[in-house]
Design an enzyme around this catalytic site. Sequence first.
Site: not given
Ligand code: G3P
Length: 214
Positions: A83
Amino acid sequence: MKLFLDTANIGEIREAWGWGVIDGVTTNPSLVSKEGRKFEDVLREVCSIVDGPVSAEVVSTDHEGMVKEGRALARINRRIVVKVPMTAEGLRATKTLSSETIRTNVTLVFSANQALLAAKAGATFVSPFIGRLDDVGNEGMQIIEDIVASYSHYSYRTEVLVASVRHPVHLVQAAKLGAHIATLPFPVLKSMIRHPLTDIGLERFLKDWERVPK
Ligand code: G3P
């Protein structure tokens, strides 16, 4: 639509994997830090459970550092997808890693333009963060529609991975738009399963069954 679990928690991954509905896992530095364990140990354990792509994020911000970290991550297990953040250096790293057949996931994507660049650089997955766009008053799902529509005219191999999913409605919307993958937190996966009418219906069936002569 493929479903990835967005967590670094082994208990959650083991349980969801057992349900037979998960195709992969995504992690990020924030999720890994919650576990209080060495990153490499977490990754090895996740890869021993999940037969699918496991995203692991680099923390360097320069091309050389990202490539070095990416190669080391990819050596841990063949399931690992590197990533990389959506920056100019991240695009360069994506290009380098993909030329070495190391799979990449370009993360922190907030516009269709960024997604186009990720595809051009050879990303395996592109991760638009819809929940964080909703949080600042934008319609996150609109960029999924834009990315899916833009990609459909060309032969990019990049798959659209809907990230920052916050609730089950996001999943229905992503699937209707034809996104390839959505990654979701464990509580959202659990709320996809549950419906009050299912619970009421099951309770009634079991109660009625008690009156059937045995
Ligand atoms: O892994 C990346 C993403 O899904 C993060 O989500 O909830 O931290 O905005 P969030």
